[in-house]
Write a protein that holds these residues in place. Structure first.
Motif, PDB file in Angstrom:
ATOM      1  N   ILE A   1       0.811  -1.217   0.000  1.00 43.17           N
ATOM      2  CA  ILE A   1       0.000   0.000   0.000  1.00 43.17           C
ATOM      3  C   ILE A   1       0.844   1.266   0.000  1.00 43.17           C
ATOM      4  O   ILE A   1       0.600   2.198  -0.766  1.00 43.17           O
ATOM      5  CB  ILE A   1      -0.956  -0.004   1.213  1.00 43.17           C
ATOM      6  CG1 ILE A   1      -1.928  -1.182   1.109  1.00 43.17           C
ATOM      7  CG2 ILE A   1      -1.708   1.315   1.317  1.00 43.17           C
ATOM      8  CD1 ILE A   1      -2.718  -1.434   2.376  1.00 43.17           C
ATOM      9  N   VAL A   2       1.864   1.312   0.876  1.00 42.26           N
ATOM     10  CA  VAL A   2       2.604   2.568   1.054  1.00 42.26           C
ATOM     11  C   VAL A   2       3.609   2.767  -0.075  1.00 42.26           C
ATOM     12  O   VAL A   2       4.060   1.795  -0.709  1.00 42.26           O
ATOM     13  CB  VAL A   2       3.337   2.595   2.420  1.00 42.26           C
ATOM     14  CG1 VAL A   2       2.375   2.391   3.556  1.00 42.26           C
ATOM     15  CG2 VAL A   2       4.440   1.551   2.460  1.00 42.26           C
ATOM     16  N   PRO A   3       4.006   4.012  -0.343  1.00 43.51           N
ATOM     17  CA  PRO A   3       4.998   4.287  -1.396  1.00 43.51           C
ATOM     18  C   PRO A   3       6.334   3.611  -1.098  1.00 43.51           C
ATOM     19  O   PRO A   3       6.708   3.399   0.058  1.00 43.51           O
ATOM     20  CB  PRO A   3       5.131   5.813  -1.358  1.00 43.51           C
ATOM     21  CG  PRO A   3       3.883   6.300  -0.713  1.00 43.51           C
ATOM     22  CD  PRO A   3       3.469   5.247   0.253  1.00 43.51           C
ATOM     23  N   ALA A   4       7.054   3.303  -2.149  1.00 43.75           N
ATOM     24  CA  ALA A   4       8.324   2.577  -2.018  1.00 43.75           C
ATOM     25  C   ALA A   4       9.346   3.311  -1.165  1.00 43.75           C
ATOM     26  O   ALA A   4      10.200   2.692  -0.532  1.00 43.75           O
ATOM     27  CB  ALA A   4       8.891   2.296  -3.407  1.00 43.75           C
ATOM     28  N   ARG A   5       9.263   4.655  -1.144  1.00 40.74           N
ATOM     29  CA  ARG A   5      10.261   5.415  -0.372  1.00 40.74           C
ATOM     30  C   ARG A   5      10.159   5.168   1.136  1.00 40.74           C
ATOM     31  O   ARG A   5      11.085   5.483   1.881  1.00 40.74           O
ATOM     32  CB  ARG A   5      10.119   6.909  -0.673  1.00 40.74           C
ATOM     33  CG  ARG A   5       8.810   7.530  -0.239  1.00 40.74           C
ATOM     34  CD  ARG A   5       8.778   9.021  -0.570  1.00 40.74           C
ATOM     35  NE  ARG A   5       7.528   9.655  -0.181  1.00 40.74           N
ATOM     36  CZ  ARG A   5       6.446   9.698  -0.947  1.00 40.74           C
ATOM     37  NH1 ARG A   5       6.471   9.123  -2.157  1.00 40.74           N
ATOM     38  NH2 ARG A   5       5.349  10.299  -0.532  1.00 40.74           N
ATOM     39  N   TRP A   6       9.018   4.605   1.570  1.00 43.99           N
ATOM     40  CA  TRP A   6       8.848   4.321   2.998  1.00 43.99           C
ATOM     41  C   TRP A   6       9.281   2.903   3.376  1.00 43.99           C
ATOM     42  O   TRP A   6       9.334   2.566   4.550  1.00 43.99           O
ATOM     43  CB  TRP A   6       7.385   4.517   3.406  1.00 43.99           C
ATOM     44  CG  TRP A   6       6.940   5.948   3.359  1.00 43.99           C
ATOM     45  CD1 TRP A   6       6.192   6.559   2.394  1.00 43.99           C
ATOM     46  CD2 TRP A   6       7.232   6.949   4.335  1.00 43.99           C
ATOM     47  NE1 TRP A   6       5.982   7.882   2.692  1.00 43.99           N
ATOM     48  CE2 TRP A   6       6.615   8.152   3.894  1.00 43.99           C
ATOM     49  CE3 TRP A   6       7.948   6.976   5.537  1.00 43.99           C
ATOM     50  CZ2 TRP A   6       6.705   9.344   4.607  1.00 43.99           C
ATOM     51  CZ3 TRP A   6       8.028   8.159   6.245  1.00 43.99           C
ATOM     52  CH2 TRP A   6       7.427   9.328   5.777  1.00 43.99           C
ATOM     53  N   HIS A   7       9.545   2.088   2.378  1.00 38.77           N
ATOM     54  CA  HIS A   7       9.851   0.679   2.665  1.00 38.77           C
ATOM     55  C   HIS A   7      11.088   0.526   3.547  1.00 38.77           C
ATOM     56  O   HIS A   7      11.132  -0.313   4.456  1.00 38.77           O
ATOM     57  CB  HIS A   7      10.018  -0.098   1.359  1.00 38.77           C
ATOM     58  CG  HIS A   7       8.731  -0.299   0.629  1.00 38.77           C
ATOM     59  ND1 HIS A   7       8.621  -1.099  -0.491  1.00 38.77           N
ATOM     60  CD2 HIS A   7       7.482   0.194   0.855  1.00 38.77           C
ATOM     61  CE1 HIS A   7       7.378  -1.078  -0.923  1.00 38.77           C
ATOM     62  NE2 HIS A   7       6.662  -0.301  -0.120  1.00 38.77           N
ATOM     63  N   SER A   8      12.110   1.310   3.269  1.00 39.67           N
ATOM     64  CA  SER A   8      13.342   1.205   4.069  1.00 39.67           C
ATOM     65  C   SER A   8      13.091   1.582   5.530  1.00 39.67           C
ATOM     66  O   SER A   8      13.665   0.976   6.445  1.00 39.67           O
ATOM     67  CB  SER A   8      14.425   2.106   3.480  1.00 39.67           C
ATOM     68  OG  SER A   8      14.835   1.627   2.229  1.00 39.67           O
ATOM     69  N   TRP A   9      12.238   2.583   5.744  1.00 37.43           N
ATOM     70  CA  TRP A   9      11.907   2.971   7.114  1.00 37.43           C
ATOM     71  C   TRP A   9      11.162   1.853   7.834  1.00 37.43           C
ATOM     72  O   TRP A   9      11.441   1.565   9.006  1.00 37.43           O
ATOM     73  CB  TRP A   9      11.059   4.246   7.107  1.00 37.43           C
ATOM     74  CG  TRP A   9      11.828   5.467   6.766  1.00 37.43           C
ATOM     75  CD1 TRP A   9      11.918   6.082   5.545  1.00 37.43           C
ATOM     76  CD2 TRP A   9      12.656   6.236   7.654  1.00 37.43           C
ATOM     77  NE1 TRP A   9      12.738   7.177   5.597  1.00 37.43           N
ATOM     78  CE2 TRP A   9      13.214   7.305   6.893  1.00 37.43           C
ATOM     79  CE3 TRP A   9      12.995   6.132   8.997  1.00 37.43           C
ATOM     80  CZ2 TRP A   9      14.068   8.244   7.437  1.00 37.43           C
ATOM     81  CZ3 TRP A   9      13.848   7.078   9.550  1.00 37.43           C
ATOM     82  CH2 TRP A   9      14.384   8.108   8.775  1.00 37.43           C
ATOM     83  N   LEU A  10      10.220   1.213   7.137  1.00 35.57           N
ATOM     84  CA  LEU A  10       9.427   0.158   7.764  1.00 35.57           C
ATOM     85  C   LEU A  10      10.292  -1.048   8.120  1.00 35.57           C
ATOM     86  O   LEU A  10      10.261  -1.548   9.243  1.00 35.57           O
ATOM     87  CB  LEU A  10       8.292  -0.262   6.827  1.00 35.57           C
ATOM     88  CG  LEU A  10       7.182   0.766   6.614  1.00 35.57           C
ATOM     89  CD1 LEU A  10       6.270   0.349   5.470  1.00 35.57           C
ATOM     90  CD2 LEU A  10       6.379   0.956   7.899  1.00 35.57           C
ATOM     91  N   THR A  11      11.057  -1.533   7.151  1.00 39.33           N
ATOM     92  CA  THR A  11      11.908  -2.702   7.419  1.00 39.33           C
ATOM     93  C   THR A  11      13.026  -2.348   8.397  1.00 39.33           C
ATOM     94  O   THR A  11      13.443  -3.188   9.208  1.00 39.33           O
ATOM     95  CB  THR A  11      12.504  -3.235   6.108  1.00 39.33           C
ATOM     96  OG1 THR A  11      13.213  -2.168   5.444  1.00 39.33           O
ATOM     97  CG2 THR A  11      11.399  -3.746   5.189  1.00 39.33           C
ATOM     98  N   GLY A  12      13.504  -1.107   8.347  1.00 37.64           N
ATOM     99  CA  GLY A  12      14.535  -0.667   9.292  1.00 37.64           C
ATOM    100  C   GLY A  12      14.032  -0.633  10.714  1.00 37.64           C
ATOM    101  O   GLY A  12      14.761  -0.980  11.658  1.00 37.64           O
ATOM    102  N   THR A  13      12.770  -0.242  10.892  1.00 35.32           N
ATOM    103  CA  THR A  13      12.176  -0.226  12.236  1.00 35.32           C
ATOM    104  C   THR A  13      12.097  -1.629  12.813  1.00 35.32           C
ATOM    105  O   THR A  13      12.425  -1.866  13.979  1.00 35.32           O
ATOM    106  CB  THR A  13      10.774   0.410  12.191  1.00 35.32           C
ATOM    107  OG1 THR A  13      10.880   1.749  11.708  1.00 35.32           O
ATOM    108  CG2 THR A  13      10.140   0.411  13.570  1.00 35.32           C
ATOM    109  N   VAL A  14      11.667  -2.584  11.961  1.00 34.44           N
ATOM    110  CA  VAL A  14      11.613  -3.986  12.411  1.00 34.44           C
ATOM    111  C   VAL A  14      13.006  -4.464  12.802  1.00 34.44           C
ATOM    112  O   VAL A  14      13.205  -5.105  13.845  1.00 34.44           O
ATOM    113  CB  VAL A  14      11.025  -4.878  11.305  1.00 34.44           C
ATOM    114  CG1 VAL A  14      11.155  -6.356  11.676  1.00 34.44           C
ATOM    115  CG2 VAL A  14       9.557  -4.536  11.065  1.00 34.44           C
ATOM    116  N   THR A  15      13.983  -4.150  11.980  1.00 33.22           N
ATOM    117  CA  THR A  15      15.366  -4.554  12.262  1.00 33.22           C
ATOM    118  C   THR A  15      15.841  -3.990  13.597  1.00 33.22           C
ATOM    119  O   THR A  15      16.399  -4.720  14.434  1.00 33.22           O
ATOM    120  CB  THR A  15      16.297  -4.065  11.138  1.00 33.22           C
ATOM    121  OG1 THR A  15      15.843  -4.570   9.893  1.00 33.22           O
ATOM    122  CG2 THR A  15      17.721  -4.506  11.392  1.00 33.22           C
TER     123      THR A  15
END
Length: 674
Positions: free
Chosen positions: A85-99
């Motif tokens: 759903i979210v734009p690709a530019r947010w993907h790094s933030w999302l996966t980085g938060t999980v990490t």
């Protein structure tokens, strides 16, 4: 219109494929980071003298990696719809938060093990229920905060960088294949479905019917290695499950079922308890009188009971003129009943406090509605009903864990804490955990000189022998022959801890000497134990030291007490008040949590209820042969001694222990659920 639908479908397919690829790359990179942290944790905590096979080490690394993949896959499944759903530019933030969260959890687990000698467990929630500020101060002063933050940054950045590099390279090829129609639509869809299926399978962790869970943590005979298997996230999940179970009073059979019994009557049959129904069975769990010699008919004696912070048993083993750890307590032991093979009920202060006072394996018990009304078998309430004036004294603040309210509700007439002691002695300073223990013993000395209308029951909780092991400026540190210390030496706070241990123990010894030589000696029973072992004295990971992991002293002083034949036999906190209350002439109303240690177990009618073994309320037990996790024969570890060929798992004793623990759990849930 057709073109628009086809374009939308192509974009949707690309988004599905991209999100699935993103999820899998995150799973693999974060799982690798967690596995590397596990290897670091093993090396960081490796106990001196521990020797294991390479096969066992590999088993731990492999099983741990399965848990790492499991938790990362679970996070990826939750994140997958968001990535679409979210734009690709947010993907790094999302996966980085999980990490970042997962790496943080593993580093917390690393230091938690160092402190409690166990992966994260339900005690961790005390961070929010204890004095959080004091805990943070202790962490800052006692743990390598800078190093930990550096590892956190390096591990998180490494996992994120690896994820980005892998995803950028793979997604470029994927997008080119989909955009140029080099990969057929049906093959892309099939790939997405297969990847999602594998992700779900990884979350389960196994192809078998039972998902990878707590039962899969034990992969070797070494408890130390088994404790390295859970990562921080899975350990936190297990802790949360345990916490929920402790607060679940809707099902009175919950604890019994977990211990292998489908009903209380089934557990009763194993123990040889005859009861016609559940009501009669519950009544049989309480002392009814006439079961032990007592002081019935005589004036009640005072009872002074000391729960000493982090009062491990091991220093008693090395006491010598040139290695003084006991101070003024040492000469009192010749006239005392010292039970030297004794374990704590729980690994934390508040859990042990609840276990002792409220006869409960369920903790925290009194933070919920159960603590807002009197528990009928509460030890202070029983003594109050027997005519005692009940007094709780502590050098810490009684607002901790809501004790100021709970203790009065459960039968204490007075609660004297650090604030009261500060008011009584203005020169006292309030530190991280309260006032110095010396003010507790000064207060008791003065209080015992006053005339009381009733006999006294005093429950004392000390606090100074606690990280960061600070001591008052007037304390004179003593020289010791450090070669006499026969335990582990890994902790850099070992000698600071030895000093604070000596400080608290010497104060106790001073009061014992004062009472035993004063006019109250014939009319006073004194007893002391530790709330739990202490981290600075080692991990007890080698087989020859494993039996020491939960050991604390239990000592009784009093006139005319026959110590009996059990002083070297395994016992635990559950046996204390069934031993002490009959000395006061109280033989009924309390829960028979354990056996009377002053009696000969061989002469008791029911061997199942009087067998000489120790049991912790968190599910481990120990007899003269070895220790084990309840219900798990493979966990049995032999203890050093003359057992020889007899060193083996005793299935009957395990069944007795599970039945006793299960019935204690059932009694609490069934009685307090309304």
């Amino acid at each position: 219109m057709k073109f628009s639908l086809r374009t939308f479908g192509r974009h949707l397919l690309g988004a599905l494929a991209s999100a699935t690829l993103q999820a899998w790359v995150m799973v693999l990179c974060v799982a690798c980071a967690l596995s590397l942290l596990r290897v670091g944790q093993i090396a960081w905590h490796w106990p001196e003298g521990l020797e294991v096979s390479l096969a066992d080490l590999w088993s731990v690394v492999f099983q741990g990696a399965r848990f790492d993949l499991k938790v990362c896959a679970a996070a990826a499944i939750l994140l997958w719809p968001v990535l679409i759903i979210v734009p690709a530019r947010w993907h790094s933030w999302l996966t980085g938060t999980v990490t970042l969260l997962f790496v943080t959890a593993s580093l917390v687990n690393l230091h938690y093990f160092g402190f409690y000698k166990t992966p994260i467990d339900p005690v961790v929630f005390g961070f929010f229920e204890d004095d959080t500020k004091a805990i943070l101060q202790t962490i800052w002063s006692d743990f390598p905060v800078t190093l930990t933050l550096s590892v956190l940054a390096a591990a998180s950045w490494g996992a994120m960088a690896a994820r980005k590099a892998a995803y950028d390279r793979l997604s470029l090829r994927l997008n080119r294949g989909i955009g140029d129609r080099l990969i057929p639509v049906w093959l892309t869809l099939l790939g997405v479905l297969c990847a999602l299926f594998l992700l779900a399978l990884t979350t389960k962790g196994t192809l078998r019917a039972m998902a990878l869970g707590r039962q899969n943590v034990s992969v070797t005979t070494s408890q130390f290695l088994n404790d390295m298997v859970p990562n921080g996230v899975i350990a936190l999940k297990f802790a949360w499950d345990g916490r929920k179970a402790s607060q679940n009073f809707s099902d009175p059979l919950l604890g019994l079922k977990q211990l292998g019994y489908d009903s209380p009557m089934a557990a009763a049959r194993v123990l040889g308890i005859e009861a016609s129904d559940n009501k009669a069975l519950r009544a049989s769990l309480f002392a009814k009188g006439g079961e032990a010699p007592s002081a019935a008919g005589k004036p009640h004696k005072n009872l002074l009971f000391f729960l000493m912070e982090s009062w491990s048993a091991e220093p008693f083993r090395y006491q010598a003129k040139d290695f003084d750890v006991l101070g003024r307590l040492a000469p009192t032991l010749a006239q005392a009943c010292h039970f030297s093979n004794f374990d704590s009920a729980q690994p934390g202060t508040h859990p042990s406090l609840e276990a002792i006072l409220f006869s409960t394996p369920i903790t925290p018990l009194t933070l919920g509605p159960q603590g807002k009304r009197p528990i009928p078998w509460s030890v202070p309430l029983i003594l109050k009903q027997a005519g005692y004036h009940t007094l709780f004294v502590t050098s810490t603040r009684s607002g901790w864990r809501d004790l100021d309210r709970v203790l009065r509700t459960q039968g204490f007439d007075e609660v004297v804490d650090a604030n009261n002691l500060k008011a009584a002695y203005p020169e006292a300073t309030l530190g991280i955990w309260g006032v110095w223990d010396s003010y507790v013993f000064r207060y008791l000395s003065e209080r015992l000189k006053k005339k009381e209308d009733k006999p006294l029951f005093v429950f004392v909780l000390t606090a100074t022998n606690h990280p960061p092991y600070d001591l008052p400026p007037e304390y004179q540190r003593i020289e010791r022959n450090q070669a006499k210390w026969g335990g582990e030496r890994n902790a850099d706070t070992l000698w600071l801890n030895i000093d604070s241990y000596h400080y608290a123990t010497d104060l106790l010894g001073g009061l014992v000497q004062e009472v035993r030589s004063g006019p109250q000696h014939a009319n006073t029973v004194m007893a002391a134990t530790g709330d739990h072992n202490v981290r600075s004295f080692g991990l007890y990971a080698t087989p020859e030291r494993r039996h020491l992991v939960s050991q604390v002293p239990f000592v009784i002083w009093g006139d005319g007490i026959d110590c009996g034949p059990q002083r070297q036999l395994p016992a635990s906190h559950r046996d204390m008040f069934p031993t002490l209350l009959p000395l006061l002439g109280i033989n009924s109303g309390f829960v028979k949590t354990g056996r009377n240690l002053l009696l000969d177990p061989a002469k008791q009618a029911n061997p199942a209820l009087n067998a000489p073994f120790s049991m912790n309320y968190y599910g481990t037990a120990r007899n003269a042969r070895g220790s084990w996790t309840l219900g798990d024969p493979a966990s049995f570890v032999c203890s050093p001694g003359p057992a020889g060929a007899d060193c083996r798992f005793d299935a009957q004793q395990d069944a007795w222990a599970r039945a006793q623990l299960g019935l204690l759990d059932w009694n609490v849930r069934a009685t307090l659920r309304h």
